[in-house]
Design a protein around this motif. Structure first.
Motif, PDB file in Angstrom:
ATOM      1  N   GLU A   1      34.053  39.792  43.320  1.00 55.04           N
ATOM      2  CA  GLU A   1      33.885  39.641  44.759  1.00 55.04           C
ATOM      3  C   GLU A   1      32.447  39.302  45.142  1.00 55.04           C
ATOM      4  N   GLY A   2      31.488  39.479  44.237  1.00 51.33           N
ATOM      5  CA  GLY A   2      30.109  39.107  44.516  1.00 51.33           C
ATOM      6  C   GLY A   2      29.067  40.172  44.312  1.00 51.33           C
ATOM      7  N   PRO A   3      29.305  41.465  44.657  1.00 47.18           N
ATOM      8  CA  PRO A   3      28.243  42.481  44.528  1.00 47.18           C
ATOM      9  C   PRO A   3      27.784  42.688  43.087  1.00 47.18           C
TER      10      PRO A   3
ATOM     11  N   THR B   1      36.104  47.535  41.999  1.00 46.25           N
ATOM     12  CA  THR B   1      37.543  47.290  41.872  1.00 46.25           C
ATOM     13  C   THR B   1      37.864  46.072  41.025  1.00 46.25           C
ATOM     14  N   ARG B   2      37.036  45.056  41.062  1.00 48.11           N
ATOM     15  CA  ARG B   2      37.295  43.831  40.291  1.00 48.11           C
ATOM     16  C   ARG B   2      36.061  43.477  39.467  1.00 48.11           C
ATOM     17  N   PRO B   3      35.774  44.249  38.418  1.00 47.51           N
ATOM     18  CA  PRO B   3      34.563  43.991  37.618  1.00 47.51           C
ATOM     19  C   PRO B   3      34.699  42.697  36.819  1.00 47.51           C
ATOM     20  N   SER B   4      33.570  42.022  36.627  1.00 47.18           N
ATOM     21  CA  SER B   4      33.589  40.741  35.923  1.00 47.18           C
ATOM     22  C   SER B   4      32.661  40.701  34.712  1.00 47.18           C
ATOM     23  N   ASP B   5      31.518  41.387  34.763  1.00 49.09           N
ATOM     24  CA  ASP B   5      30.573  41.301  33.649  1.00 49.09           C
ATOM     25  C   ASP B   5      29.746  42.582  33.585  1.00 49.09           C
ATOM     26  N   LEU B   6      29.099  42.772  32.418  1.00 47.82           N
ATOM     27  CA  LEU B   6      28.371  44.007  32.134  1.00 47.82           C
ATOM     28  C   LEU B   6      27.122  43.677  31.335  1.00 47.82           C
TER      29      LEU B   6
ATOM     30  N   LYS C   1      24.628  42.729  47.565  1.00 46.01           N
ATOM     31  CA  LYS C   1      25.705  43.472  48.208  1.00 46.01           C
ATOM     32  C   LYS C   1      26.714  42.609  48.947  1.00 46.01           C
ATOM     33  N   GLU C   2      26.470  41.299  49.049  1.00 50.65           N
ATOM     34  CA  GLU C   2      27.356  40.446  49.833  1.00 50.65           C
ATOM     35  C   GLU C   2      28.670  40.204  49.084  1.00 50.65           C
ATOM     36  N   CYS C   3      29.794  40.426  49.802  1.00 52.99           N
ATOM     37  CA  CYS C   3      31.122  40.149  49.235  1.00 52.99           C
ATOM     38  C   CYS C   3      31.532  38.737  49.641  1.00 52.99           C
ATOM     39  N   ASP C   4      31.018  37.737  48.922  1.00 57.59           N
ATOM     40  CA  ASP C   4      31.291  36.340  49.251  1.00 57.59           C
ATOM     41  C   ASP C   4      32.311  35.710  48.307  1.00 57.59           C
ATOM     42  N   ASN C   5      32.957  36.549  47.458  1.00 56.37           N
ATOM     43  CA  ASN C   5      34.004  36.095  46.536  1.00 56.37           C
ATOM     44  C   ASN C   5      33.502  35.045  45.542  1.00 56.37           C
ATOM     45  N   ILE C   6      32.225  35.093  45.199  1.00 53.69           N
ATOM     46  CA  ILE C   6      31.673  34.277  44.106  1.00 53.69           C
ATOM     47  C   ILE C   6      31.421  35.219  42.940  1.00 53.69           C
ATOM     48  N   ALA C   7      32.146  35.037  41.858  1.00 56.28           N
ATOM     49  CA  ALA C   7      32.100  35.978  40.734  1.00 56.28           C
ATOM     50  C   ALA C   7      30.743  35.945  40.042  1.00 56.28           C
ATOM     51  N   VAL C   8      30.347  37.110  39.546  1.00 56.94           N
ATOM     52  CA  VAL C   8      29.092  37.261  38.794  1.00 56.94           C
ATOM     53  C   VAL C   8      29.409  37.187  37.303  1.00 56.94           C
TER      54      VAL C   8
END
Length: 776
Positions: free
Chosen positions: A319-321, A293-298, A346-353
């Motif tokens: 979100e972290g995953p 839902t909230r992708p950050s990088d590829l 898999k942890e949703c710790d809200n630290i962006a990747v």
């Protein structure tokens, strides 16, 4: 196409124990034994502020792109053998940000106008605020100008054998460009517009199911915008597949894929057949719904072992995953795919990747191919080891803590040594070296020495050159007297990562056998020769030994390069500008010096007269020796290339056929002087095949015969002068031709009437320096 499952590891298989604590090195001063990083000039200033989260990208063909608010600035590294200046030679170009705004098409204009009016005055304040503050849906609130991200394709994707450039603006316009001329960038295709047309054709439906909602539904309204809003794009490596021709024959065709990550998590795959020259030839390949839902990088994950390969797309979330999604491909030999996505974290710790990097490794214990995936998550470095064996795939992950006190802004990798470099905004750069110790994986940490003129500057991004010779730093000044500066100056710095000795060793053992592909390492050797004004004895001995073992053109080109660089150090200095007025202080100093010389006496004056001519004679002898060495190396390369061309002519011509290549002139040139048995045999075969027939080249202006008297020029009897092609030795009788990137040679452009084998000859790089040939 076969499918590979992910079974659990066998019970009797030893499990890898991962050591998560970082290992600190005792010596933090040196990155490489015996080498201290040195800053190279020039420092490149930028005219606009930096934009985007990952503003620096270094291409495989030695071009560094910088994302700014006004344009995508490109600096191309050149290893110029015609200059004796010791600083880096950079050719600067740019791609401006388009002035016209991007208009995403999400439905009929009347229906869109009705939806815009409804949501701008909607009674629900939450919905209305979400609409009015969205810069993509409602750009009138103010859209940012600048470049968001840039991605370089692998080497050999365009018509000149170089890289394509994918450019994403902050207004969400995704375009593909190529550099057809030295100072000119051309737009090949606008993928944002092309994907919008594709969505219109299928009615904005999802991949496997149609949609019944309309634009008056706010969720559908948002979905149509987000499904065509790019977040990141990345190129795959080059794939080869079988293509059936109209006569039912199969030929090998190369392709490269571009994966585009959309804001709603969709992965759009585009297919580019190589060499890619026309924007209309781009093909939509597939759509993968990731559900993120909230992708950050590829990033691409690609596994190769012997003749088998598979690939996937690594997607990071805010979100972290972190997951790998399989990419199914057909017709690619040896290709297989995963059955299901692979969860790396898999942890949703809200630290962006962010800053995902993936490199292949070989496990020393299992003797199996594995992949190391590294990414930044806040101030931590996340890493994951994927081990592929006969028992399946094992996933091991952990974090490295304590590297930086601030968030990591950039992460890059040296793909030759597999070293990772990360930095935070405070200017500290860390080097991480992965090491296997039995079954465990650890990371050796080193602090990159802070150069004096870079201390106190804020770092916005770093990038390592293709062969690890340089690291580029994008910085701006920090506090000025405990205050923020009024106007920031953005600069790009270049720092060496390898010594000249290490670069030379890599050049001598180069598997690519191409000087152009190793240009960053070659520049370190050039700098060393210019500084010391000599070719190191150990280097010359190693090169001579290599030439005795294998007489290959690559080593001769390296030898020619060294001699040409050394020749620049003994060139006589150019005279000063006579027209430029001399300052008054200089005139006074010069007069005093002349008076002091007159008072020296006749003895000293006589000694100077004796020393000057001797020194001048020695310099002239050295220049003549180097010039003779240059001519000998060029003649050797010329003869080898002529034999190669004549061999292609012999294989692709029938009896009595005019090839438009000066075959008789080439044979006569090869038959002079040198006792070469291979040339004699080749010439004998061609003469027998030609059956005493000769086809002369003729001048395009007067139809007079163009004799082959020189490999560089051709002059007819009426005085018309033409340049000769360095690849086919034909006369370039058109107004347009190509020049080598280092301006060493000239080549003709392929004509429509040329057969395929001549067009293939004209695709080769420069005979002297391996550089691509481009239009001026």
């Amino acid at each position: 196409m076969a499918a590979a499952s992910l079974p659990k590891a066998a019970k009797d298989e030893p499990q890898i124990m991962i050591k998560t604590e970082p290992e600190y090195a005792d010596n933090h001063d040196l990155l490489t034994a015996g080498h201290v990083p040195t800053k190279r000039d020039p420092v490149v200033p930028l005219t606009s502020p930096v934009s985007g989260q990952q503003p620096l990208a270094w291409s495989p063909d030695h071009r560094l792109s910088v994302c700014t608010a006004s344009s995508l600035s490109v600096m191309e590294q050149l290893c110029d053998v015609h200059s004796n200046k010791q600083h880096l030679m950079l050719l600067r170009t740019s791609i401006p940000v388009p002035a016209e705004p991007v208009k995403m098409r999400v439905g009929p204009s009347a229906e869109l106008a009705e939806a815009m009016k409804k949501f701008s005055t909607h009674p629900d304040l939450t919905l209305r605020q979400a609409f009015l503050t969205d810069r993509v849906i409602h750009p009138s609130v103010g859209s940012h100008k600048g470049i968001k991200y840039a991605s370089w394709s692998p080497l050999g994707c365009d018509a000149t054998g170089r890289c394509l450039l994918a450019c994403l603006t902050l207004e969400n316009r995704l375009t593909i460009h190529h550099n057809s001329k030295r100072l000119e960038w051309n737009l090949l295709v606008d993928l944002t517009q092309k994907y919008g047309e594709l969505l219109i054709e299928r009615g904005y439906a999802k991949k496997d199911r149609p949609t019944e909602a309309n634009l008056l539904d706010f969720e559908e309204f948002q979905r149509r915008f987000r499904m065509q809003t790019p977040v990141r794009m990345e190129w795959s490596s080059t794939y080869t597949f079988k293509q059936v021709q109209p006569d039912n024959t199969c030929v090998d065709v190369e392709m490269v894929l571009l994966a585009v990550l959309m804001e709603n998590g969709d992965l759009v795959l585009w297919k580019f057949l190589l060499p890619f020259t026309d924007g209309e030839d781009v093909l939509f390949l597939d759509l993968i719904e990731s559900g993120v839902t909230r992708p950050s990088d590829l990033a691409w994950w690609e596994y190769k072992y012997e003749d088998r390969q598979m690939s996937g797309l690594i997607i990071g979330s805010e979100e972290g995953p972190l997951k790998i999604f399989p990419v199914p491909l057909k017709s690619v030999k040896g290709y297989f795919t995963l059955r299901h996505p692979v969860i790396l974290w898999k942890e949703c710790d809200n630290i962006a990747v962010d800053n995902i990097r993936c490199v292949p490794l070989m496990h020393p214990v299992h003797k199996a191919s594995c992949s190391l995936i590294v990414a930044s998550r806040g101030c931590y470095i996340f890493w994951c080891l994927l081990v592929v064996s006969t028992a399946g795939m094992n996933v091991f992950n952990s974090h490295i803590a304590g590297l930086h006190s601030l968030s990591v802004v950039s992460l890059t990798v040296d793909r030759q040594s597999m070293d990772f470099y990360c930095c935070s905004m405070d200017g500290w750069i860390k080097k991480l070296t992965p090491m296997f110790q039995g079954n465990s994986l650890t990371f050796k940490q080193e602090d990159m020495p802070r150069l004096e003129n870079l201390t106190g500057r804020r770092i916005h991004g770093i990038a390592v050159s293709p062969n690890g010779a340089y690291i580029a730093l994008l910085s701006t000044q920090g506090f000025v007297g405990k205050h923020h500066p009024i106007n920031r100056t953005y600069q790009v710095h270049f720092v060496t990562l390898k010594s000249a000795e290490a670069a030379t060793e890599l050049l001598l053992k180069s598997p690519s056998q191409n000087l152009y592909k190793m240009m960053d390492l070659l520049d370190l050797v050039r700098w060393h020769v210019l500084k010391s004004s000599c070719i190191p004895m150990w280097l010359q001995e190693a090169l001579d030994q290599k030439l005795q073992e294998a007489d290959v053109p690559y080593l001769w080109r390296f030898q020619l390069f060294l001699v040409r660089v050394l020749y620049q150090t003994v060139q006589s200095p150019r005279g000063s500008n006579i027209w430029k007025p001399q300052p008054r202080e200089a005139q006074i100093a010069e007069g005093n010096a002349e008076e002091g010389v007159r008072e020296e006496g006749e003895a000293a004056q006589t000694g100077a007269c004796e020393c000057g001519p001797v020194k001048q004679v020695k310099e002239e002898e050295q220049r003549a020796t180097l010039q003779a060495s240059i001519h000998a190396a060029e003649a050797h390369l010329l003869r080898e290339n002529m034999k190669k061309v004549l061999g292609v002519v012999y294989l692709n011509t029938s009896v009595g056929q005019n090839t438009s290549i000066p075959t008789c002139g080439l044979m006569e040139y090869l038959s002079r002087g040198v006792n070469d048995r291979a040339s004699e045999v080749l010439i004998g075969h061609i003469k027998n095949k030609m059956n005493k027939q000769a086809f002369s080249e003729r001048c395009a202006l007067c139809q007079a015969v163009l004799p082959f008297t020189d490999h560089k020029d051709a002059t007819c009897g009426n005085g018309h002068l033409w340049h000769r092609c360095v690849l086919s030795y034909q006369a370039c009788q058109t107004l347009t031709f190509r020049r080598c990137l280092l301006l060493d040679s000239i080549a003709r452009l392929p004509e429509p009437e040329d057969p395929e084998w001549i067009k293939k000859i004209l695709q080769a790089p420069c005979m002297l320096c391996d550089s691509p040939l481009m239009e001026n």
